[in-house]
Write a protein that holds these residues in place. Structure first.
Motif, mmCIF file in Angstrom:
data_model
loop_
_atom_site.group_PDB
_atom_site.id
_atom_site.type_symbol
_atom_site.label_atom_id
_atom_site.label_comp_id
_atom_site.label_asym_id
_atom_site.label_seq_id
_atom_site.Cartn_x
_atom_site.Cartn_y
_atom_site.Cartn_z
ATOM 1 N N UNK A 60 0.911 -0.906 0.021
ATOM 2 C CA UNK A 60 -0.234 0.277 -0.070
ATOM 3 C C UNK A 60 0.748 1.722 0.144
ATOM 4 N N UNK A 61 0.174 2.511 0.045
ATOM 5 C CA UNK A 61 1.016 3.972 0.631
ATOM 6 C C UNK A 61 1.027 4.228 -0.736
ATOM 7 N N UNK A 62 0.702 5.828 -1.161
ATOM 8 C CA UNK A 62 1.165 6.570 -2.213
ATOM 9 C C UNK A 62 0.298 7.931 -2.277
ATOM 10 N N UNK A 63 0.794 8.125 -0.889
ATOM 11 C CA UNK A 63 1.283 9.027 -1.094
ATOM 12 C C UNK A 63 2.557 9.359 -0.330
ATOM 13 N N UNK A 64 3.410 9.747 -0.882
ATOM 14 C CA UNK A 64 4.877 9.312 -0.887
ATOM 15 C C UNK A 64 5.920 10.279 -0.765
ATOM 16 N N UNK A 65 7.208 10.788 -0.038
ATOM 17 C CA UNK A 65 7.702 11.225 0.246
ATOM 18 C C UNK A 65 9.368 10.676 0.321
ATOM 19 N N UNK A 66 10.251 11.414 -1.044
ATOM 20 C CA UNK A 66 11.438 10.326 -0.879
ATOM 21 C C UNK A 66 12.726 11.043 -0.883
ATOM 22 N N UNK A 67 13.632 10.257 -1.706
ATOM 23 C CA UNK A 67 15.159 11.275 -1.590
ATOM 24 C C UNK A 67 15.866 9.971 -3.295
ATOM 25 N N UNK A 68 15.971 11.544 -4.150
ATOM 26 C CA UNK A 68 16.489 9.920 -4.986
ATOM 27 C C UNK A 68 18.307 9.081 -5.056
ATOM 28 N N UNK A 69 17.944 8.217 -5.543
ATOM 29 C CA UNK A 69 19.690 7.911 -4.751
ATOM 30 C C UNK A 69 19.623 6.601 -6.191
ATOM 31 N N UNK A 84 11.357 14.338 -3.403
ATOM 32 C CA UNK A 84 10.457 14.688 -4.116
ATOM 33 C C UNK A 84 9.315 13.791 -3.996
ATOM 34 N N UNK A 85 8.153 14.647 -3.507
ATOM 35 C CA UNK A 85 6.933 13.960 -4.116
ATOM 36 C C UNK A 85 6.782 13.347 -4.765
#
Length: 340
Positions: A60-69, A84-85
Motif C-alpha cells: 500500500x501507500x501512495x502519499x510518498x516523499x522520498x530521496x532520489x538515490x 521528491x514528492x
C-alpha cells in the motif's frame, strides 16, 4: 543482491513484513529511498477488504516523499540527493483523456499503492514524470502534498475566486485541504462537520469558522457568515450520500457544487430545486501535475503545512503490529504519516 523491507497487505486484515529485492530503475525512472508516507482512507479500506478494483497481495501507500538515490537511462533533469514528492497516478498518455490534458482521469490509469505496489517499502522505482522536486519542503509535509493536491484540484474545478463565499462540507484530510487552499486563494470559507472535535481542529489549526450541519439552525448560522446569503460554491468532501444529496439546498441561485468525496450509490435530489438555481454540478478526481506544483509552492511559502491535517505519526518498523488498533479503529485519527 540487495534486499529491502516491505510491508505487504497479503489479504484483507493481514499485513506482514517481507524482504524483497531492491528494484533497479528502468529507462526514464528514478530509484527513491522512501522517507515518509501518508496513510489514506484508501489504505484503510484496502486493509479491510472494502476497496473496489483492488487485488492482493499489495504494498500500500501512495502519499510518498522520498530521496532520489539512483537514476535509469535517459534521465537528465534530476539528480541523486533531490527530495521528491510522488505523483502516484501513472497515466497512459495515449487515451482521449490524457491527450486532452486530463491525466488525472486517464482511461487506463494505474495508481501507485493501489493498482501497483506503493510506498510501504524502503525503496521504490517511479517514472521521473511522476516526481515533483521539493527540496524546499520538509519531508513530512512533502508526503502530504498528494492529499493537498486532490484538494487543490477540487478548488480549481470549483473555479474559486478571491472574496467568493465557499462552504466546504466534511473536515477530513481532503476537506481540510480544500478549505486551506480556498482560503489561501483569497476566498471567504466556512466549513461544516458533525464532529465537534473536528470543528475544533478547523477553528484552531486553520482559523476558519466551522458549523454543525446537523444543527436545526445551520442554514441561519451559515447565512450569518456570508452577509445573509448562501454560499456561491459548495465543495463536498464527505463521501456521504445524505450530505451530498443535500448540497443543492445550500447554494445560492446560480451556484456551483463540486463533489470530491464519493460513495458507492446514486445521487438523488429534486430536479426543480436543481433547475431553479441553474446549478452547476461537477465531480473532481485525483489531481494533475499543476495541482501538485501549486501545493508545493504554497508549502514552500508557508501558506500550507502538515499540521493543518496531521494528527498522528507512526514508525514503519512497528506499523504492522498496531495498524488495526491505532490506524483503522482510531476515531481520533485525521491524518497519519509513516516515518522511515
Amino acid at each position: 543482491m540487495t534486499t529491502m523491507n516491505t510491508l505487504v497487505c497479503l489479504e484483507p486484515t493481514k499485513l506482514i513484513y517481507q524482504p524483497r529485492t531492491r528494484p533497479l530503475p528502468k529507462i526514464n525512472e528514478a530509484l527513491i529511498k522512501v522517507l515518509n508516507v501518508g496513510i489514506c482512507g484508501t489504505d484503510i479500506h484496502a486493509w479491510a477488504g472494502n476497496q473496489p478494483f483492488f487485488s492482493y497481495p499489495r504494498i500500500l501507500g501512495h502519499e510518498i516523499c522520498g530521496e532520489i538515490i539512483g537514476l535509469g537511462e535517459n534521465v537528465h533533469n534530476m539528480h541523486a540527493g533531490q527530495r521528491v514528492a510522488v505523483i502516484p497516478y501513472v497515466a497512459c498518455h495515449h487515451c482521449n483523456s490524457c491527450l486532452s490534458g486530463k491525466t488525472n482521469c486517464c482511461e487506463n490509469i494505474s495508481v501507485i499503492g493501489v493498482h501497483q505496489d506503493g510506498g510501504f517499502s524502503e525503496y521504490l522505482c517511479v517514472p521521473v514524470s511522476n516526481l515533483l522536486v521539493v527540496d524546499d519542503v520538509d519531508p513530512i509535509s512533502a508526503a502530504l502534498i498528494e492529499p493537498f493536491a486532490i484538494s487543490a484540484h477540487a478548488v480549481r474545478r470549483a473555479d474559486v475566486r478571491p472574496d467568493e463565499h465557499v462552504l466546504v462540507v466534511g473536515a477530513g484530510p481532503i476537506g481540510l485541504g480544500v478549505a486551506a487552499i480556498a482560503q489561501a486563494d483569497g476566498s471567504h470559507v466556512v466549513m461544516a462537520d458533525t464532529s465537534a472535535q473536528r470543528r475544533e481542529h478547523v477553528e484552531n489549526l486553520l482559523d476558519i469558522r466551522a458549523l454543525d450541519p446537523s444543527d436545526a439552525e445551520f442554514e441561519q448560522h451559515l447565512r450569518q457568515q456570508f452577509s445573509g446569503m448562501l454560499p456561491l460554491k459548495v465543495i463536498d468532501a464527505t463521501g456521504n450520500q445524505r450530505a451530498m444529496n443535500n448540497t443543492v439546498n445550500f447554494i445560492r441561485h446560480g451556484g456551483s457544487i463540486v463533489f470530491v468525496g464519493l460513495f458507492k450509490g446514486d445521487l438523488s435530489f429534486p430536479d426543480p430545486d436543481f433547475h431553479k438555481k441553474e446549478t452547476t454540478m461537477m465531480g473532481s478526481r485525483n489531481a494533475t501535475f499543476e495541482d501538485f506544483a501549486k501545493v508545493g509552492k504554497l508549502m514552500a511559502a508557508g501558506k500550507l503545512s502538515a499540521d493543518m491535517i496531521l494528527t498522528h505519526r507512526f514508525e514503519f518498523n512497528t506499523l504492522a503490529d498496531i495498524y488495526e488498533q491505532q490506524v483503522v479503529k482510531n476515531k481520533d485519527l485525521i491524518k497519519g504519516v509513516i516515518q522511515f
